[in-house]
Design an enzyme around this catalytic site. Structure first.
Site, PDB file in Angstrom:
ATOM      1  N   GLU A 116      -0.378   6.080  12.485  1.00  0.00           N
ATOM      2  CA  GLU A 116      -1.725   5.550  12.713  1.00  0.00           C
ATOM      3  C   GLU A 116      -1.732   4.039  12.946  1.00  0.00           C
ATOM      4  OE1 GLU A 116      -6.104   5.416  10.528  1.00  0.00           O
ATOM      5  OE2 GLU A 116      -4.399   6.299   9.490  1.00  0.00           O
ATOM      6  N   ASP A 117      -0.886   3.310  12.207  1.00  0.00           N
ATOM      7  CA  ASP A 117      -0.990   1.846  12.207  1.00  0.00           C
ATOM      8  C   ASP A 117       0.126   1.117  12.953  1.00  0.00           C
ATOM      9  OD1 ASP A 117      -3.277   2.114  10.762  1.00  0.00           O
ATOM     10  OD2 ASP A 117      -2.399   1.603   8.828  1.00  0.00           O
ATOM     11  N   ASP A 161     -20.717  13.490 -26.519  1.00  0.00           N
ATOM     12  CA  ASP A 161     -19.297  13.403 -26.199  1.00  0.00           C
ATOM     13  C   ASP A 161     -18.897  12.014 -25.707  1.00  0.00           C
ATOM     14  OD1 ASP A 161     -20.744  13.639 -23.897  1.00  0.00           O
ATOM     15  OD2 ASP A 161     -19.442  15.117 -22.942  1.00  0.00           O
ATOM     16  N   ASP A 202      -3.769   8.009  -1.401  1.00  0.00           N
ATOM     17  CA  ASP A 202      -4.100   6.936  -0.455  1.00  0.00           C
ATOM     18  C   ASP A 202      -5.489   6.380  -0.749  1.00  0.00           C
ATOM     19  OD1 ASP A 202      -4.083   5.401   2.064  1.00  0.00           O
ATOM     20  OD2 ASP A 202      -5.422   6.959   2.811  1.00  0.00           O
ATOM     21  N   HIS A 206       0.816  -1.228   0.000  1.00  0.00           N
ATOM     22  CA  HIS A 206       0.000   0.000   0.000  1.00  0.00           C
ATOM     23  C   HIS A 206       0.847   1.275   0.000  1.00  0.00           C
ATOM     24  CE1 HIS A 206      -3.195   2.832   0.691  1.00  0.00           C
ATOM     25  NE2 HIS A 206      -2.707   3.156   1.877  1.00  0.00           N
TER      26      HIS A 206
END
Length: 408
Positions: free
Chosen positions: A76-77, A260, A139, A48
């Site tokens: 955060e993780d 279009d 992200d 990621h």
């Protein structure tokens, strides 16, 4: 999995003097701290941050931004505090990581309150440093690309938030490529039946329309050469699924009535060549009344500039033609990511004189006054899709007026 070396090469193409050591240290730090973590897809979590960094590199953002992409989930993780990020990578990267962590930490609240709070946080982050939101968009884009691995209800919630919050923000920042992909991915999970039905309709026409586009591109190349108009390149594209879906619903028409559905972009060397090319196109094919827009003379607030016209091409096939310079095309695709300039030793903060962020300052002032979540989101959507009114004085001066303005 994207290779770290590939990301470095992309950064070096746009930033020849890049500090490769900074990127490598960020990569190794991220790999160490995310070791053993697995995504819902079954892949190592490191995939990621690498993919986020790759998206940022493709947007040609600065090395600090790309390094932050590699580190954006650390605080955060993992158990690593922000102070350690600052010690290892300096105050600028720590500041960006902190901004991203604050956006991610949402209180337990209703759906609308959570969306409004998320949007408020991103608006405030943009005032401080727009790169925080650019990284957050990267992200979210990678998370949307792998959304299929999440449970159904969570998929729907994230897709709806993407459509309500992240796609409008990317639109407002002029990032059409990111916005288009976010909308199509959200559409797939929110309206799967409509999505796959429309996809089948488009795919059944794709081979014929792509062949037609190649013929049109060849014909335009010949016409421009005959008229000595300097063309950098010509590209064709089919309209994105969510955009088609919106048009079908709004106008209550069939797919064959979408003017279009296919478009040609003519990228020229100068503004003069843009208008000359427009004349050639209108001479060769009949223009559709009311379908001409001059965004070069009157640019959109998100920096977008281009000439748009729809014509009836060979065999009665409707076709949109967009004409712009190389610089205009870069800004049309990447928006503020292409527009924004960073100076060494200076954060991406904005001065009061920066006209590009007048709209943002208005929104921040408004969000501080409005407490009701629904009212705030509604006002935001109105402001994200402005309908400006322009009037022309007898001497030819263009005056921009707010939506709803009337003559006295």
């Amino acid at each position: 999995m994207i290779r770290f070396e590939t990301i470095v090469e992309k950064v070096k193409q746009n930033h020849p003097g890049v500090d490769e050591d900074l990127l490598r240290r960020a990569y190794l730090f991220s790999a160490r701290e995310h070791r053993g973590q697995i995504r819902k897809s079954g892949e190592p979590y490191l995939v990621h941050p690498l993919e986020v960094a790759n998206i940022l590199a493709e947007l040609k953002l600065d090395p600090i931004c790309v390094a932050t992409g590699l580190l954006h989930d650390i605080v955060e993780d993992t158990k690593i505090p922000l102070e350690v990020i600052e010690e290892y990578f300096g105050p600028e990267i720590a500041h960006l990581v902190d901004g991203l962590t604050k956006i991610s930490k949402l209180d337990h609240a209703s759906h609308e309150e959570r969306q409004a709070l998320n949007m408020r946080k991103m608006l405030l982050a943009m005032v401080d440093d727009v790169r925080v939101v650019l990284i957050k968009l990267a992200d979210r884009l990678h998370n949307m690309r792998t959304l299929e691995y999440l449970p159904g209800e969570k998929r729907r919630r994230i897709a709806q938030e993407t459509l309500d919050v992240y796609a409008p923000i990317s639109h407002r920042l002029g990032m059409s490529r990111v916005r288009g992909e976010l909308e199509d991915l959200a559409f797939r999970y929110l309206e799967p039946e409509e999505y796959f039905k429309l996809k089948e309709l488009v795919e059944s026409r794709r081979k014929r329309l792509e062949s037609y586009l190649e013929e049109v591109k060849h014909r335009i190349t010949e016409m421009m050469a005959e008229s000595d108009i300097r063309i950098v390149y010509i590209e064709g594209r089919m309209k994105r699924l969510y955009s088609i879906y919106q048009k079908l619903k709004r106008q209550r028409i069939t797919i064959d009535q979408v003017y279009d559905l296919i478009a040609v972009r003519i990228i020229t060397e100068s503004v003069k060549d843009c208008y000359a090319a427009l004349g050639v196109i209108h001479h060769a094919w009949k223009p559709v009344p009311t379908r001409f827009k001059d965004w070069i003379a009157i640019p959109r607030e998100n920096f977008y500039q281009s000439l748009h016209t729809s014509v009836v091409g060979e065999g009665g096939q409707p076709l949109e033609v967009q004409i712009r310079t190389q610089e205009m095309h870069l800004i049309a695709e990447e928006g503020i990511a292409a527009h924004w300039k960073y100076k060494e030793g200076r954060r991406g903060s904005h001065t009061d004189e920066d006209e590009a962020f007048v709209w943002l300052k208005r929104l921040v002032e408004w969000q501080q006054e409005v407490k009701d979540s629904r009212e705030f989101l509604d006002s935001l959507k109105l402001d994200l899709y402005p309908k400006e009114v322009y009037c022309f004085t007898p001497k030819g001066k263009v005056i921009e007026l707010p939506r709803g303005a009337t003559p006295i």
